[in-house]
Design a protein around this motif. Structure first.
Motif, PDB file in Angstrom:
ATOM      1  N   GLU A  44       4.251   1.566   2.636  1.00 44.98           N
ATOM      2  CA  GLU A  44       4.773   0.210   2.466  1.00 44.98           C
ATOM      3  C   GLU A  44       5.690   0.083   1.250  1.00 44.98           C
ATOM      4  O   GLU A  44       6.373  -0.931   1.099  1.00 44.98           O
ATOM      5  CB  GLU A  44       3.612  -0.783   2.362  1.00 44.98           C
ATOM      6  CG  GLU A  44       2.793  -0.872   3.637  1.00 44.98           C
ATOM      7  CD  GLU A  44       1.559  -1.752   3.502  1.00 44.98           C
ATOM      8  OE1 GLU A  44       0.826  -1.898   4.506  1.00 44.98           O
ATOM      9  OE2 GLU A  44       1.324  -2.285   2.395  1.00 44.98           O
TER      10      GLU A  44
ATOM     11  N   THR B  59       0.025   4.342   0.078  1.00 54.11           N
ATOM     12  CA  THR B  59      -0.458   5.397   0.972  1.00 54.11           C
ATOM     13  C   THR B  59      -0.042   5.165   2.423  1.00 54.11           C
ATOM     14  O   THR B  59       0.016   6.100   3.213  1.00 54.11           O
ATOM     15  CB  THR B  59      -1.990   5.514   0.894  1.00 54.11           C
ATOM     16  OG1 THR B  59      -2.598   4.311   1.393  1.00 54.11           O
ATOM     17  CG2 THR B  59      -2.444   5.741  -0.540  1.00 54.11           C
ATOM     18  N   LYS B  60       0.255   3.916   2.773  1.00 52.98           N
ATOM     19  CA  LYS B  60       0.638   3.580   4.145  1.00 52.98           C
ATOM     20  C   LYS B  60       2.153   3.505   4.335  1.00 52.98           C
ATOM     21  O   LYS B  60       2.622   3.084   5.394  1.00 52.98           O
ATOM     22  CB  LYS B  60      -0.007   2.254   4.553  1.00 52.98           C
ATOM     23  CG  LYS B  60      -1.527   2.321   4.640  1.00 52.98           C
ATOM     24  CD  LYS B  60      -2.114   0.978   5.058  1.00 52.98           C
ATOM     25  CE  LYS B  60      -3.637   1.051   5.160  1.00 52.98           C
ATOM     26  NZ  LYS B  60      -4.222  -0.262   5.529  1.00 52.98           N
TER      27      LYS B  60
ATOM     28  N   ASP C  99       0.854  -1.196   0.000  1.00 54.95           N
ATOM     29  CA  ASP C  99       0.000   0.000   0.000  1.00 54.95           C
ATOM     30  C   ASP C  99       0.889   1.245   0.000  1.00 54.95           C
ATOM     31  O   ASP C  99       1.580   1.527   0.979  1.00 54.95           O
ATOM     32  CB  ASP C  99      -0.907  -0.016   1.229  1.00 54.95           C
ATOM     33  CG  ASP C  99      -1.991   1.058   1.168  1.00 54.95           C
ATOM     34  OD1 ASP C  99      -1.730   2.154   0.614  1.00 54.95           O
ATOM     35  OD2 ASP C  99      -3.101   0.806   1.674  1.00 54.95           O
TER      36      ASP C  99
END
Length: 330
Positions: free
Chosen positions: A154, A151-152, A149
């Motif tokens: 990662e 947005t996170k 992800d």
């Protein structure tokens, strides 16, 4: 049948290399699933003739666009405009793809719905085909075969152009546009779509064959010295893009900082290679001081120890660095 992959080839005077590039996609079982958009950027050699041969042989797969010269970025922009595939991949006219791995790669693209598919690539020596280096799209082996992800946070390693296959709709629906009449725009291509990217799938195969050592190649240090103002132009465009970012997840913002940080490192490399010039030391000091003041997060996204040391010494050791650089590059 909808195409799965649009392969876009910005091509300028690549008659020596284009045949190999186009032939690498010539796999019977995938021809209906791909389109190869050859963007002839005002070539003055036989680039167009070579491209036409493949277009006539496979009219549903190979497509030629002739245009006035506008640089590498204009070729990518043309491809974005006309691509119809689910995914989009840029292949430079002097590079090629790993033919043996293409059927399985296309199958992966059919099955996945992630925004980006990241793959490994090989650096190949021009003239000998010696494998100079294996390049991996992630430094974490456990990410292969998994979805990360963006947005996170990662996605921790910058996905270079050679490793990048991106959903076409992201480019088209968000009006992604790359600077034209300019070198070094690959950095823009891999950075500008990131605010719209959420998911990345990591595929552990060498798909792209990246040719190195060709005379006049834009990433050759002598070419970079000659075209350093163009490199600054691209970096300035990226910084303006970063400045105007609004309401994007922290993970995506951090990734963009890392993308631009690598361009800053390349700019340092140019300065270091020219460091025996007294005016260069002052120019570097003023430029990097301005970067720290205006874009502190990007400034801190530079991790090379040599640059950290330069900064700590107020750039006084730049001439020494230039001498060491020349010795290493001999």
């Amino acid at each position: 049948m909808k195409k799965i992959l649009s392969i876009v080839i910005p091509a300028y005077n690549v008659e020596k290399y284009l045949e190999r590039s186009l032939k690498s996609f010539e796999v019977k079982e995938i021809l209906d699933s791909i389109e190869v958009l050859i963007i002839n950027d005002g070539s003055r050699d036989n680039t167009e003739i070579i491209a036409k041969k493949y277009c006539e042989k496979y009219p549903g797969t190979y497509i030629l666009y002739n245009k006035e010269n506008g640089g590498h970025g204009s070729g990518i922009n043309y491809g974005i405009r006309y691509a119809t595939g689910k995914y989009f991949k840029v292949v430079d006219g002097d590079d090629w793809l790993n033919t043996e791995e293409l059927p399985q790669f296309i199958d992966i693209l059919k099955k996945t719905d992630t925004d980006i598919v990241a793959t490994d690539y090989l650096c190949i020596r021009d003239g000998t085909d010696e494998v100079l280096q294996e390049k991996y799209c992630t430094g974490s082996r456990e990410q292969y075969g998994q979805v990360a992800d963006m947005t996170k946070g990662e996605v921790r390693h910058v996905i270079k152009m050679h490793a990048l296959t991106i959903r076409t709709s992201i480019l088209q629906q968000n009006s992604i546009h790359i600077d034209e009449h300019c070198y070094y725009v690959d950095c823009e291509y891999i950075t500008y779509p990131i605010p719209y990217v959420k998911s990345v799938y990591y595929y552990h195969k060498f798909i792209y064959m990246y040719r190195l050592g060709r005379n006049g190649q834009s990433m050759d240090i002598k070419s970079m010295q000659k075209n350093r103002l163009q490199h600054r132009r691209v970096l300035d465009s990226l910084l303006v893009f970063y400045k105007n970012l609004e309401n994007i997840p922290q993970g995506s913002r951090r990734y963009i900082e890392n993308c631009i940080g690598q361009v800053v490192e390349n700019q340092f490399q140019i300065y270091i290679s020219m460091g025996t010039d007294k005016t260069i030391q002052q120019e570097l000091r003023e430029w990097d001081t301005s970067l720290k003041k205006q874009y502190p997060q990007v400034y801190r996204a530079v991790y090379k120890k040599s640059i950290t040391l330069l900064r700590k010494t107020n750039y006084r050791i730049l001439p020494v660095g230039a001498v060491i650089y020349k010795i290493i590059k001999k």
